[in-house]
Design a protein around this motif. Sequence first.
Motif, short mmCIF file in Angstrom:
data_model
loop_
_atom_site.label_atom_id
_atom_site.label_comp_id
_atom_site.label_asym_id
_atom_site.label_seq_id
_atom_site.Cartn_x
_atom_site.Cartn_y
_atom_site.Cartn_z
N THR A 1 0.81 -1.22 0.00
CA THR A 1 0.00 0.00 0.00
C THR A 1 0.85 1.27 0.00
O THR A 1 0.33 2.35 0.28
N HIS A 2 2.13 1.14 -0.34
CA HIS A 2 2.96 2.33 -0.45
C HIS A 2 2.51 3.15 -1.65
O HIS A 2 2.35 2.62 -2.74
N VAL A 3 2.31 4.46 -1.45
CA VAL A 3 2.01 5.34 -2.58
C VAL A 3 3.10 6.40 -2.64
O VAL A 3 3.99 6.44 -1.80
N PHE A 4 3.03 7.28 -3.64
CA PHE A 4 4.08 8.27 -3.85
C PHE A 4 4.44 9.03 -2.58
O PHE A 4 5.60 9.11 -2.20
N ALA A 5 3.41 9.57 -1.91
CA ALA A 5 3.69 10.45 -0.78
C ALA A 5 4.35 9.69 0.36
O ALA A 5 5.32 10.16 0.96
N THR A 6 3.85 8.49 0.67
CA THR A 6 4.42 7.77 1.80
C THR A 6 5.83 7.28 1.47
O THR A 6 6.71 7.30 2.31
N TYR A 7 6.04 6.86 0.23
CA TYR A 7 7.36 6.37 -0.15
C TYR A 7 8.37 7.52 -0.16
O TYR A 7 9.48 7.39 0.35
N ALA A 8 7.93 8.67 -0.72
CA ALA A 8 8.83 9.82 -0.75
C ALA A 8 9.21 10.23 0.67
O ALA A 8 10.36 10.55 0.96
N PHE A 9 8.23 10.19 1.57
CA PHE A 9 8.50 10.55 2.96
C PHE A 9 9.49 9.57 3.60
O PHE A 9 10.44 9.99 4.26
N ASP A 10 9.28 8.30 3.38
CA ASP A 10 10.18 7.29 3.96
C ASP A 10 11.61 7.48 3.45
O ASP A 10 12.57 7.36 4.21
N ALA B 1 12.95 10.30 2.05
CA ALA B 1 13.55 11.60 2.39
C ALA B 1 13.77 11.73 3.89
O ALA B 1 14.85 12.08 4.34
N MET B 2 12.73 11.44 4.67
CA MET B 2 12.82 11.66 6.11
C MET B 2 13.38 10.45 6.84
O MET B 2 14.15 10.58 7.77
N GLY B 3 12.95 9.26 6.44
CA GLY B 3 13.42 8.06 7.12
C GLY B 3 14.85 7.72 6.74
O GLY B 3 15.72 7.57 7.59
N GLY C 1 17.42 14.09 -1.92
CA GLY C 1 17.39 14.13 -3.39
C GLY C 1 16.47 13.06 -3.94
O GLY C 1 15.58 13.35 -4.75
N GLN C 2 16.67 11.83 -3.50
CA GLN C 2 15.82 10.74 -3.98
C GLN C 2 14.36 10.96 -3.62
O GLN C 2 13.46 10.72 -4.43
N GLU D 1 20.37 3.72 5.79
CA GLU D 1 19.40 3.87 4.71
C GLU D 1 18.72 2.51 4.42
O GLU D 1 17.54 2.45 4.11
N THR D 2 19.51 1.45 4.53
CA THR D 2 18.96 0.11 4.32
C THR D 2 17.84 -0.18 5.31
O THR D 2 16.81 -0.75 4.96
N ILE D 3 18.05 0.26 6.55
CA ILE D 3 17.02 0.04 7.56
C ILE D 3 15.79 0.88 7.27
O ILE D 3 14.67 0.39 7.31
N ALA D 4 16.02 2.16 6.95
CA ALA D 4 14.90 3.05 6.71
C ALA D 4 14.08 2.60 5.51
O ALA D 4 12.89 2.88 5.44
N LYS D 5 14.73 1.93 4.57
CA LYS D 5 13.98 1.44 3.40
C LYS D 5 13.45 0.03 3.61
O LYS D 5 12.89 -0.54 2.70
N PHE D 6 13.66 -0.52 4.78
CA PHE D 6 13.14 -1.85 5.13
C PHE D 6 13.56 -2.92 4.12
O PHE D 6 12.77 -3.79 3.76
N VAL D 7 14.78 -2.82 3.63
CA VAL D 7 15.21 -3.73 2.57
C VAL D 7 15.14 -5.19 3.03
O VAL D 7 14.54 -6.04 2.36
N VAL D 8 15.73 -5.46 4.19
CA VAL D 8 15.77 -6.85 4.66
C VAL D 8 14.39 -7.31 5.12
O VAL D 8 13.94 -8.42 4.82
N ILE D 9 13.69 -6.42 5.83
CA ILE D 9 12.36 -6.76 6.33
C ILE D 9 11.44 -7.12 5.16
O ILE D 9 10.75 -8.14 5.18
#
Lengths: 309, 295
Positions: free
Chosen positions: A262-271, A273-275, A280-281, B257-265
């Motif tokens: 259920t990832h959409v543009f906004a949630t993925y961009a937030f993850d 950029a912020m996460g 840039g990405q 970054e790998t963690i934040a993108k949940f790559v392994v999860i």
Amino acid sequence: MTAVLAPAEGRRRPAFSFGRWLEREGVFSWLMVGPPIAFMVALVGYPFFYGIWLSLQNRPVAKAGEFIGLDNFINAWHDPVFRLVVINTIVYTLAATLLKMVGGLGLALVMNQNFRFRNLTRALLLLPFIVPTVLSTIAWQWILDPAFSVINWALLHTGLANPGPSWLGNPYLAMFSLIMVNTWRGLPFYAITLLAGLQTISPELYEAATIDGASTWQRFRYVTLPLLKPVIFIVTMFSVIFTFADFQLIYVLTRGGPANATHVFATYAFDIAMGAGQFGQGAAIALSMVPPLALIILAMAIYMRPSKS
Amino acid sequence: VVVNGKWKAIPFGNIGQLMNWRTDWFKQAGYEKFPDTWDELLEAGIKLKKAGHPFGFELGHGFGDNHGWLYPLLWSYGGREVEADGKTIVIDSDETARAIDYCRRLYKETMVEDCLGWTDINNNKAFLSEQISCTNNAESILWSAKKDFPDMAKVIDQSQNPQGPKGRFHMLNPLCHSIFTHTQDQKAAKDFLRWVMKPEQAGAWYDVAVTYYQPFLHRYDDAPMWKVEPRNLPYRDALKTAHLPGWPAPLSRAQSETIAKFVVIDMFAKACAGKSTREVIADAKTQLKQIYRQA
């Protein structure tokens, strides 16, 4: 006329008056338009262009950026999650907008009838739209909760299902649940706007149509719908934009899970950029929303253009 | 924590993640002790699910309870993301594939379907509402059970993660103290940290948290707090086999970054949701390549 103006001619040019200068049309109009323009530039224009600038950089958090051209967009294209995000966003937007359009039109037609407690019903109808999204979504989180879902409780106690479905755990059901919640939240916006549109249609047109022998369906098809078209267009445009860029609802309910279903543009961009701290990405992903949105709106504008004939 | 010869932070404590399980239900299924290997855990889970007590391990986009068991699972089968050099991506291996195949079975045959959508609170809720018999969590389940469900608390125990073909592993979730570079009075801040980390102060701090923060220094191995709740002792012992995500590579920006993108999860979660092992490893490899090239 000249007689009236004559004394003024004799006087010397009046000293500069700030008040009068302000009232000159060229000045006054700019003065009125200025604040909104400054507002737009500061809060929409600047972030937008800064976003474009960011999207062309490799810019991790707390580090200087480095210009890399379109690499972020190319990377996004090769990112398996990004492709899923594109599909998810399209499914989510299409399904939710369609449901809202049909449901909202139905609700508006009902609300346009005469019945007892009509005003109260209209007011209550607005509730899902008035309650802050995050709050109502937390309520939905409980409704769809695996352990305490009221739906599953009802299913269990009526013997319909044991155990009940996993509303947010199953990838397909999760998308379905999100579309339902989004529809629930967006319906009032459609209904009220379309209701306003309905009320501008003159009753005489219906009378004339009835006299000509039009059935209820024909009156709806040939009187209501054509006259409502501009309103439907505007409200759909807004809805598509809101739904396409939805964030709160999805982030609270699933955070893009299960397994990115259920990832959409906004949630993925937030993850990202912020996460992940990759501005840039993140900006590139967020900006990827713009071309498809522009296309959708353009297509709708052409399709829904009121026929002049 | 020393980075490039400079002190960046003082490690304070670890928030460990261990197996939380119901002793009464495991006993009914014939287990007096917690299974020692992942294979035995699978076996136990199949029996318990049949008995109406499924497992529930987080596979969603939470913060801790997903990493807490999936990284150790990967490691204990010999899988890893990158080599110790922090550059060579080695996720695409038979070891990883075996861990994924195992995880898919564990999910399908022992767990409730909902786990895929869980975040960190869901497994606590499911455990405390008696819907699951085992999960991976920090100390919070036992703690709140003792407070709110004293009867249930009597039949909860905590154990180290099971071991795989390549050993037993745990997750390191360290909490550290550090000082901002823009702190005006650096000396006062450093003096304060020195004072607060003295045994009198730090010990009292650890004590009130009753082992929720597991100290890194062996000096505290026999501290009185470990006697308050003997069921928490595995958290102390698990530190010996605990690693940071990304192990054996050193910590890096790419790593976080790998963690934040949940790559392994997501690699595991997608496999549980039905994708093939080959596909999910390929996806993870693509993502890791992208992340590490930019680092």
